[in-house]
Design a protein around this motif. Structure first.
Motif, PDB file in Angstrom:
ATOM      1  N   GLU A 283       0.824  -1.204   0.000  1.00  0.00           N
ATOM      2  CA  GLU A 283       0.000   0.000   0.000  1.00  0.00           C
ATOM      3  C   GLU A 283       0.864   1.262   0.000  1.00  0.00           C
ATOM      4  OE1 GLU A 283      -3.584   2.043  -0.259  1.00  0.00           O
ATOM      5  OE2 GLU A 283      -3.138  -0.107  -0.492  1.00  0.00           O
ATOM      6  N   LEU A 300      -2.034  -4.002  -7.418  1.00  0.00           N
ATOM      7  CA  LEU A 300      -3.288  -4.589  -6.943  1.00  0.00           C
ATOM      8  C   LEU A 300      -2.917  -5.902  -6.269  1.00  0.00           C
ATOM      9  CD1 LEU A 300      -6.640  -4.914  -8.879  1.00  0.00           C
ATOM     10  CD2 LEU A 300      -5.729  -6.818  -7.569  1.00  0.00           C
ATOM     11  N   LEU A 317     -10.962 -10.542  -7.549  1.00  0.00           N
ATOM     12  CA  LEU A 317     -10.102  -9.687  -8.366  1.00  0.00           C
ATOM     13  C   LEU A 317     -10.912  -8.605  -9.075  1.00  0.00           C
ATOM     14  CD1 LEU A 317      -7.711 -12.396  -9.825  1.00  0.00           C
ATOM     15  CD2 LEU A 317      -6.965 -10.364  -8.558  1.00  0.00           C
ATOM     16  N   LEU A 320     -11.784  -5.995  -6.481  1.00  0.00           N
ATOM     17  CA  LEU A 320     -10.600  -5.204  -6.142  1.00  0.00           C
ATOM     18  C   LEU A 320     -10.213  -4.262  -7.280  1.00  0.00           C
ATOM     19  CD1 LEU A 320      -8.472  -7.981  -4.411  1.00  0.00           C
ATOM     20  CD2 LEU A 320      -9.454  -5.969  -3.289  1.00  0.00           C
ATOM     21  N   HIS A 321     -10.465  -4.697  -8.501  1.00  0.00           N
ATOM     22  CA  HIS A 321     -10.143  -3.847  -9.649  1.00  0.00           C
ATOM     23  C   HIS A 321     -10.999  -2.578  -9.642  1.00  0.00           C
ATOM     24  CE1 HIS A 321     -10.297  -3.081 -14.219  1.00  0.00           C
ATOM     25  NE2 HIS A 321      -9.187  -2.561 -13.750  1.00  0.00           N
ATOM     26  N   TYR A 324      -9.548  -0.396  -7.090  1.00  0.00           N
ATOM     27  CA  TYR A 324      -8.237   0.118  -7.522  1.00  0.00           C
ATOM     28  C   TYR A 324      -8.413   1.286  -8.484  1.00  0.00           C
ATOM     29  CZ  TYR A 324      -3.403   0.096  -9.221  1.00  0.00           C
ATOM     30  OH  TYR A 324      -2.122   0.460  -9.552  1.00  0.00           O
ATOM     31  N   ARG A 325      -9.312   1.131  -9.441  1.00  0.00           N
ATOM     32  CA  ARG A 325      -9.540   2.192 -10.420  1.00  0.00           C
ATOM     33  C   ARG A 325     -10.060   3.466  -9.735  1.00  0.00           C
ATOM     34  NH1 ARG A 325      -9.614   1.288 -15.824  1.00  0.00           N
ATOM     35  NH2 ARG A 325     -11.263   2.817 -16.152  1.00  0.00           N
ATOM     36  N   ASP A 327      -9.529   4.303  -6.627  1.00  0.00           N
ATOM     37  CA  ASP A 327      -8.434   4.833  -5.821  1.00  0.00           C
ATOM     38  C   ASP A 327      -7.421   5.576  -6.694  1.00  0.00           C
ATOM     39  OD1 ASP A 327      -6.945   4.865  -3.181  1.00  0.00           O
ATOM     40  OD2 ASP A 327      -5.469   3.850  -4.435  1.00  0.00           O
ATOM     41  N   TYR A 328      -7.124   5.021  -7.859  1.00  0.00           N
ATOM     42  CA  TYR A 328      -6.160   5.679  -8.741  1.00  0.00           C
ATOM     43  C   TYR A 328      -6.727   6.993  -9.275  1.00  0.00           C
ATOM     44  CZ  TYR A 328      -2.562   6.466 -12.195  1.00  0.00           C
ATOM     45  OH  TYR A 328      -1.542   7.045 -12.920  1.00  0.00           O
ATOM     46  N   ASP A 347      -5.708   1.266 -14.623  1.00  0.00           N
ATOM     47  CA  ASP A 347      -5.544  -0.166 -14.376  1.00  0.00           C
ATOM     48  C   ASP A 347      -4.184  -0.459 -13.758  1.00  0.00           C
ATOM     49  OD1 ASP A 347      -8.038  -0.753 -15.581  1.00  0.00           O
ATOM     50  OD2 ASP A 347      -7.092  -0.645 -17.559  1.00  0.00           O
ATOM     51  N   PRO A 348      -4.080  -1.517 -12.973  1.00  0.00           N
ATOM     52  CA  PRO A 348      -2.788  -1.859 -12.373  1.00  0.00           C
ATOM     53  C   PRO A 348      -1.822  -2.427 -13.417  1.00  0.00           C
ATOM     54  CG  PRO A 348      -4.393  -3.570 -11.903  1.00  0.00           C
ATOM     55  CD  PRO A 348      -5.151  -2.465 -12.584  1.00  0.00           C
ATOM     56  N   VAL A 351      -0.019  -7.109 -10.519  1.00  0.00           N
ATOM     57  CA  VAL A 351      -1.079  -7.793  -9.768  1.00  0.00           C
ATOM     58  C   VAL A 351      -0.422  -8.936  -9.000  1.00  0.00           C
ATOM     59  CG1 VAL A 351      -3.242  -9.076  -9.880  1.00  0.00           C
ATOM     60  CG2 VAL A 351      -2.835  -7.175 -11.472  1.00  0.00           C
TER      61      VAL A 351
END
Length: 682
Positions: A283, A300, A317, A320-321, A324-325, A327-328, A347-348, A351
């Motif tokens: 993190e 991720l 997944l 979480l994606h 993640y998006r 958060d980014y 996108d990460p 992973v």
């Protein structure tokens, strides 16, 4: 200084750079830069002129050649100090380097050029060693630097690479004549020397001294205790789970733009993911600019144990994606201003899956592989920093300033336009020779990553090596009539490149006999290889293509014989008709997933053909009453265009069907036969 001496200076610099860059403990791929100063005669005035040769932007030390150096006049570089407008406008200084260049050619000067030109030393190295960055990212990095090195190495607080950092290091060198280099907070190391050998020795001493201190003083388990259920799966189970998850993870990584993938399941990665602190550390993100430009600020991380089912992992997944998006996007919004480039994608690029390993992504295989290498570097950095202190990367705002730097945007804009099939991953069956090999070569030449599947694995690997090696092509053994072997070849493709986009059913054989001489075994063998084989390959490929959600192409290499009835060819022609109808059936079924299915009907492809060389040619020549060596010419003369069909002509048709120019065509059969009226489609 004579021309020979000048060349010797450059030769020494290249040799030093290659030695340092070849050792991953010294610096990461394409990371860091080196320089040397010398004197050359100005061809205009005839007067001596001082120069600095420095590794240019985007180059790699391990493979650096003279063309990868930028040569600049030192008098003009030093004069830039007088016009430097300050840190708020220092991006302008990179453009100013162009006015300091000496002569034609050479690489574009990098952002670190000022460091090399302004430091008063004949030779300078700037490197990104894991051990050095571990000290640079420790919470008490400054105190550690003094404790480890005394006054031989000086601490430099974090500053974004650029002209001011060059001024800072030049001042430190001047004020600390006893020093041989410095630790750059959050970033890496810089060393200098009066000779090339001395500079290299100083760089290596800083690195090995840091590593020795870490080895002696770091706590035993810097990543914490083992988490129950998070340990590495046994290899066979691990690889099977990786292959099952790869299409889902590639779909996640390719939401904004298609990506190629790479799997790393080394002990370094698997142990990190098995430890209690991996969630906290991931993190925090990476710190060295070279790292997070390749890996994004953080990965991720799947938060399920190693024995979680594939289905549970896939569902989690995807959840979480989404997070993640979001958060980014929030990270971008926190720090972007009116001058910031548009967000490049949410996108990460990394992973992490406990028990399985790390999936890394990029615009091609090399970029994806290197991104994974960089995250391994980051793990090593975190281990060293946590072992001695607390890992403390640079602030998020600083990461954003570098990730969305106008200079980085300009660098991306200078990159060459991608080839038509860039990011596409192809599997071609029967590709060690003949038509299949020509198809594989053409697809690779157009930018695709290629898996060459063939009954003979050694020949498949040999063909892959000819095309360009593991970042471009890999060879696998595959008996397409065996369902398990077909699945293994598809798994090999997704493990090699992260997924699959394009499948060419080319594997074949031919039994040329009249009806009464064709045995049941002949019939079964012919259909097993081509009808059943094409079905098995298409079925397994479709599972991947559907899960990825990126569309795709399936191409059948059928034959003129699928349309035209000729004598003494019952088994072969019947199976080609079967393949031709599979095209229509699959086009109708898979269209809703964006998967195009098309066929190609070649004829008379004698040159390089394994089928013809295996006895088919002699039999067909006997049927037509010609010499076997003249069979290609015979076929050509019976065509409308009077041209012989070669393997590359079939390869051209495959490329066209899968190219960006033919995105709305499915269910089509393309004749590549130089014109056989009896085989015209009706």
């Amino acid at each position: 200084m004579t021309q020979g001496t000048i060349n010797a200076t450059v030769d020494e610099l290249i040799a030093r750079s290659n030695r340092l860059g070849a050792d991953p403990t010294n610096t990461n791929y394409a990371g860091g830069n080196t320089s040397a100063k010398g004197t050359e005669t100005d061809p205009v005035t005839g007067d001596p002129v001082e120069l600095v040769w420095v590794k240019g932007s985007g180059g790699d030390l391990g493979t650096l050649k003279p063309a990868g150096l930028a040569a600049l006049r030192l008098d003009r570089m030093r004069a830039l100090v007088n016009v430097y407008p300050g840190v708020e406008r220092e991006d302008e200084m990179v453009a100013a380097f162009d006015y300091c260049l000496h002569g034609k050619g050479g690489a574009a000067p990098s952002i670190d050029t000022a460091m090399h030109g302004l430091v008063d030393s004949a030779h300078v190295d700037h490197l990104h060693p894991d051990a050095g960055i571990a000290i640079a990212t420790a919470a008490d990095g400054e105190a550690l630097t003094e404790r480890i090195y005394g006054d031989k190495v000086v601490w430099v607080p974090w500053r974004r690479p650029g002209f001011q950092l060059g001024l800072d290091i030049a001042a430190i060198k001047e004020k600390n004549p006893q020093a041989i280099g410095c630790i750059l907070g959050g970033h890496g190391i810089t060393a200098w020397g009066d000779t090339s050998d001395a500079c290299e020795q100083n760089s290596r001493w800083i690195i090995t001294t840091a590593q020795a201190y870490i080895d002696e003083h770091a706590k035993a388990e810097p990543f914490g205790a083992l988490l129950e259920g998070y340990g590495a799966l046994p290899e066979a189970q691990r690889r099977a789970k990786a292959a099952a998850l790869a299409p889902t993870i590639r779909s996640i990584a390719s939401t904004d733009r298609p990506m190629v993938g790479h799997l790393t399941d080394s002990d370094v990665v698997l142990d990190f993911l098995a430890r209690a602190e991996h969630t906290r550390l991931t993190e925090l993100g990476t710190s060295c600019p070279d790292h997070f430009l390749r890996t994004k600020v953080k990965p991720l991380v799947l938060d399920l144990p190693a024995d979680a089912s594939v289905e549970d992992c896939q569902a989690r997944l995807r959840e979480l994606h989404e997070a993640y998006r979001a958060d980014y996007a929030a990270y971008y919004e926190r720090w972007a201003d009116d001058d910031s480039p548009a967000m490049r994608g949410a996108d990460p690029l990394i992973v992490l899956v406990p028990g399985v390993g790390m999936f890394s992504y990029g615009k091609d295989k090399q970029t994806a592989r290197v991104a994974g290498e960089f995250y391994v570097n980051a793990i090593n950095v975190m281990r060293g920093a946590e072992g001695l202190s607390t890992y403390t990367p640079i602030d998020e705002s600083e990461k954003f300033r570098i990730e969305y730097w106008a200079l980085e945007e300009a660098k991306l804009a200078r990159m060459p336009k991608p080839k038509p099939l860039a990011t596409r991953i192809a599997l071609v069956t029967g590709a060690a020779s003949g038509i299949g090999k020509a198809i594989a070569q053409r697809l690779a030449a157009e930018g695709a990553c290629v898996v060459i599947a063939d009954l003979d694995p050694a020949k498949a690997q040999e063909a892959a090596a000819e095309i360009g090696g593991p970042d471009v092509a890999v060879g696998v053994g595959a008996d397409v009539s065996d369902a398990d072997a077909v699945k293994a070849s598809i798994d090999a493709a997704v493990l090699a490149f992260g997924g699959l986009d394009l499948v060419v059913n080319n594997a074949g054989m031919s039994i040329s006999k009249p009806l009464l001489e064709t045995t049941e075994a002949d019939w079964d063998r012919q259909h097993d290889v081509m009808a059943k084989g094409s079905f098995l390959v298409s079925r397994e490929a479709a599972r991947v293509l559907i899960e990825q959600g990126l569309g795709g192409d399936i191409v059948y290499i059928a034959s003129k014989n699928a349309i035209f009835a000729g004598p003494n060819n019952i088994a072969y022609s019947a199976v080609k008709a079967d393949q031709a109808h599979q095209v229509r059936l699959l086009a109708a079924e898979l269209g809703e997933h964006g998967i195009k299915v098309n066929g190609i009907n070649p004829d008379g492809v004698v040159q390089g053909s394994g089928i013809f060389a295996g006895g088919w040619g002699a039999k067909r020549a006997a049927v037509y009453g010609v010499e076997e060596k003249d069979l290609g010419k015979f076929y050509a003369q019976r065509t409308l265009l009077k041209r012989e069909v070669l393997p590359e002509h079939v390869a051209n048709a495959v490329f066209v069907l899968c190219s960006p120019d033919l995105t709305h065509t499915t269910g089509l059969h393309v004749p590549v036969d130089a014109g056989v009226a009896a085989a015209f489609l009706r």
